[in-house]
Design a protein around this motif. Structure first.
Motif, PDB file in Angstrom:
ATOM      1  N   GLU A 181       0.839  -1.259   0.055  1.00  0.00           N
ATOM      2  CA  GLU A 181      -0.110  -0.066  -0.026  1.00  0.00           C
ATOM      3  C   GLU A 181       0.786   1.368  -0.132  1.00  0.00           C
ATOM      4  O   GLU A 181       0.436   2.154  -0.659  1.00  0.00           O
ATOM      5  N   VAL A 182       1.961   1.335   0.479  1.00  0.00           N
ATOM      6  CA  VAL A 182       2.763   2.394   1.066  1.00  0.00           C
ATOM      7  C   VAL A 182       3.696   2.788  -0.322  1.00  0.00           C
ATOM      8  O   VAL A 182       3.773   3.610  -0.880  1.00  0.00           O
ATOM      9  N   THR A 183       4.523   1.557  -0.596  1.00  0.00           N
ATOM     10  CA  THR A 183       5.644   1.562  -1.499  1.00  0.00           C
ATOM     11  C   THR A 183       5.115   1.546  -2.945  1.00  0.00           C
ATOM     12  O   THR A 183       5.552   2.419  -3.792  1.00  0.00           O
ATOM     13  N   GLN A 184       4.097   0.637  -3.241  1.00  0.00           N
ATOM     14  CA  GLN A 184       3.757   0.442  -4.670  1.00  0.00           C
ATOM     15  C   GLN A 184       2.585   1.314  -4.827  1.00  0.00           C
ATOM     16  O   GLN A 184       2.599   1.968  -6.208  1.00  0.00           O
ATOM     17  N   GLU A 185       1.566   1.511  -3.897  1.00  0.00           N
ATOM     18  CA  GLU A 185       0.303   2.271  -4.323  1.00  0.00           C
ATOM     19  C   GLU A 185       0.121   3.659  -3.848  1.00  0.00           C
ATOM     20  O   GLU A 185      -0.517   4.526  -4.159  1.00  0.00           O
ATOM     21  N   LYS A 186       1.436   4.010  -2.989  1.00  0.00           N
ATOM     22  CA  LYS A 186       1.676   5.337  -2.592  1.00  0.00           C
ATOM     23  C   LYS A 186       0.347   5.832  -1.661  1.00  0.00           C
ATOM     24  O   LYS A 186      -0.258   6.972  -1.810  1.00  0.00           O
ATOM     25  N   LYS A 187      -0.184   4.954  -0.695  1.00  0.00           N
ATOM     26  CA  LYS A 187      -1.203   5.378   0.230  1.00  0.00           C
ATOM     27  C   LYS A 187      -0.673   5.520   1.519  1.00  0.00           C
ATOM     28  O   LYS A 187       0.563   5.528   1.765  1.00  0.00           O
ATOM     29  N   PHE A 370      -0.393  12.767   2.389  1.00  0.00           N
ATOM     30  CA  PHE A 370       0.852  12.331   2.003  1.00  0.00           C
ATOM     31  C   PHE A 370       0.835  11.611   0.742  1.00  0.00           C
ATOM     32  O   PHE A 370       0.732  10.518   0.393  1.00  0.00           O
ATOM     33  N   PRO A 371       1.250  12.555  -0.408  1.00  0.00           N
ATOM     34  CA  PRO A 371       1.132  12.239  -1.906  1.00  0.00           C
ATOM     35  C   PRO A 371       2.090  11.088  -2.215  1.00  0.00           C
ATOM     36  O   PRO A 371       1.654  10.333  -3.247  1.00  0.00           O
ATOM     37  N   HIS A 372       3.344  10.940  -1.524  1.00  0.00           N
ATOM     38  CA  HIS A 372       4.261  10.101  -1.826  1.00  0.00           C
ATOM     39  C   HIS A 372       4.283   8.695  -1.137  1.00  0.00           C
ATOM     40  O   HIS A 372       5.107   7.735  -1.004  1.00  0.00           O
ATOM     41  N   GLY A 373       3.179   8.553  -0.462  1.00  0.00           N
ATOM     42  CA  GLY A 373       3.028   7.373   0.632  1.00  0.00           C
ATOM     43  C   GLY A 373       3.580   7.728   2.065  1.00  0.00           C
ATOM     44  O   GLY A 373       4.735   8.101   2.031  1.00  0.00           O
ATOM     45  N   ALA A 374       2.827   6.910   3.170  1.00  0.00           N
ATOM     46  CA  ALA A 374       3.496   7.109   4.254  1.00  0.00           C
ATOM     47  C   ALA A 374       2.774   5.947   5.230  1.00  0.00           C
ATOM     48  O   ALA A 374       1.742   5.559   4.738  1.00  0.00           O
ATOM     49  N   ALA A 375       3.414   5.634   6.365  1.00  0.00           N
ATOM     50  CA  ALA A 375       3.140   4.746   7.436  1.00  0.00           C
ATOM     51  C   ALA A 375       3.072   5.344   8.710  1.00  0.00           C
ATOM     52  O   ALA A 375       4.236   5.756   8.976  1.00  0.00           O
TER      53      ALA A 375
END
Length: 491
Positions: A181-187, A370-375
């Motif tokens: 979700e974070v690295t690939q889908e940028k969620k 966070f447009p570039h993905g975040a956890a």
């Protein structure tokens, strides 16, 4: 009286012839002291002659050496013991030395045995295929975790040759979601790790951060939530803010320096998209993000630099590459309450009015994009946590929603209780709860075999030992399992 008696004797004394005879006058004592002196026995030849004093002298008792004042019923004894000499005890303990010893972090033990066949955790290996295995942390990741203060003094890494972690089923689920979700889908992944005491919530944060370092996440960590809200660091009001907001310059500077030490190589790969001339130490466009963080030379520069860094990382319109972010915080209950700080009217300040806490709460609650993905991962704690009924109710409601339970079984607030905090309830309305329970029997066996291979556990590991240990530890609570088998080895 003596003279009257003498006269009467002379008058009454008569001879046989009937004539009155006059008796000689008896000599009388000049004083009581003179009478006492006269009644004394004659001194011997070896004795010292008494000092002659006048009958009217007031110092007779003081000069007479044999006359002493003795309290009746009590004897006074003079001790002949000598005082003990001062024995030097070595160098005095310096201020703060006890605290440093109590909070020291020891991550290795050269006396422990090296476990044969122990593999290192690498990128993409914390998956379901490796669940139930013990994997060692690489030395570079250990240095990064130490830099951001991810380790705790209560953890038992000091008993083993090198720090290693158990890949639990929850760990595999969390890392797989981060990768997808974070690295690939940028969620944005917003999770609260919750569980009973000693169930391994802080260790779960360490595993998530280790996965982030191995996969080029830019990691920021708040090691203890109470350090931000218990009035143990400096704070100041932001001029012109309405409502009044407060900055914690020293603590923000500490977070920036820790992130710089842990992510220095990663920050050097990315460039700034704009110039930051408003800073005390201006940074030109095209500089590295490491130069931007390094511009915070003093604590007073920390918050403007942090804002400039977040502006670069959260810019959705930039064409420059940006790394995924990770924000972790331990001790969530402290961030969701009224803090111990005071305003100018000596009223307590809500924790969400502290700008650093507000940034973390907005990220966890979904207000920050966070447009570039975040956890965004936070963990609760029950060893040192204030009473927070609003947070407890919100977590119970989220767990009920995730189980797809009926609306009638969803917890509701007590209508007679007026202590609920609406700001906390709003921040926790859309988060996801990751419940942490005890480890399974397979994972318990992996722990016992690792402890036995390290020379720490001196007993046979079989099905009976695994089942008894799992049962006595409350169905696999890791902290209770360590208490039962490793407590006698702690020093």
């Amino acid at each position: 009286m003596a003279s009257v008696a003498n006269c009467s004797r002379r008058l009454l004394a008569r001879s046989s012839t009937g004539l009155v005879q006059i008796l000689p006058v008896r000599p009388r004592a000049a004083s009581l002291a003179a009478g006492l002196i006269a009644a004394r026995p004659a001194p011997t030849q070896n004795s010292t002659p008494a000092t002659s004093t006048s009958s009217f002298s007031t110092s007779a008792a003081a000069q007479a050496k044999t006359v002493q004042h003795v309290r009746s019923g009590k004897k006074t004894q003079v001790s002949s013991k000598k005082k003990k000499k001062f024995a030097p005890r070595g160098k005095a303990i310096s201020p703060g030395e006890r605290k440093a010893f109590r909070k020291r972090i020891v991550l290795s033990n050269n006396n422990a045995l090296a476990v044969p066949g122990l593999e290192e955790l690498s990128q993409g290996e914390a998956t379901a295929a490796n669940a139930g295995r013990i994997m060692a942390l690489p030395d570079a990741v250990v240095d990064q975790l130490r830099a951001i203060e991810a380790f705790k003094p209560t953890q038992n890494f000091k008993l083993f040759r090198r720090p290693s972690l158990l890949v639990r089923s929850e760990t595999a689920e969390l890392t797989e979601r981060m990768q997808r979700e974070v690295t690939q889908e940028k969620k944005t992944l917003r999770i609260v790790v919750d569980g009973e005491r000693l169930s391994g919530k802080s260790t779960m944060l360490q595993q998530a951060m280790a996965h982030g370092f191995l996969n080029d996440f830019l990691v920021f960590h708040v090691p203890e939530g109470h350090e931000v809200t218990t009035a143990c660091t400096e704070y100041a009001a932001i001029p012109g803010s309405d409502p009044v907001q407060y900055i914690q310059a020293n603590y923000t500077h500490r977070i920036l320096l820790a992130a710089l030490a842990a992510n220095s190589e990663l920050l050097g790969k990315f460039k700034t998209a704009r110039a930051h001339d408003q800073l005390a130490n201006p940074v030109a466009a095209g500089s590295t993000l490491r130069d931007l963080v390094n511009s915070a030379k003093e604590p007073d520069h920390a918050w403007p630099v942090f804002q400039a860094l977040m502006t670069e990382l959260l810019d959705a319109e930039t064409s420059l590459p940006r790394p995924p972010l990770m924000f972790t915080a331990d001790g969530l209950a402290h961030l969701m309450r009224i803090s111990d700080y005071r305003n100018a009217a000596y009223e307590r300040i809500h924790s969400h009015d502290l700008v650093l806490v507000r940034f973390i709460v907005d990220a966890l609650g979904g207000a920050t994009k966070f447009p570039h993905g975040a956890a965004i991962i936070a963990a609760t704690t029950y060893g040192n946590a204030p009473n927070n009924p609003t947070l407890d109710l919100a977590l119970a409601q989220r767990r009920a929603e995730q189980k797809a339970a009926e609306s009638s079984s969803k917890p509701t607030p007590d209508p007679y209780f007026r202590g609920y905090d609406e700001r906390v309830a709003a921040a926790m309305r859309t988060v996801e709860v990751l419940p942490i329970k005890g480890v399974s029997k397979t994972e318990t066996r992996a722990l016992l075999e690792y402890w036995a291979a390290s020379g720490v556990l001196r007993q046979r590991v079989d099905e009976r030992a695994v089942l008894s240990s799992w049962t006595l530890s409350g169905n696999g609570v890791v902290g209770e399992l360590e208490r039962a088998l490793l407590l006698s080895l702690q020093v």
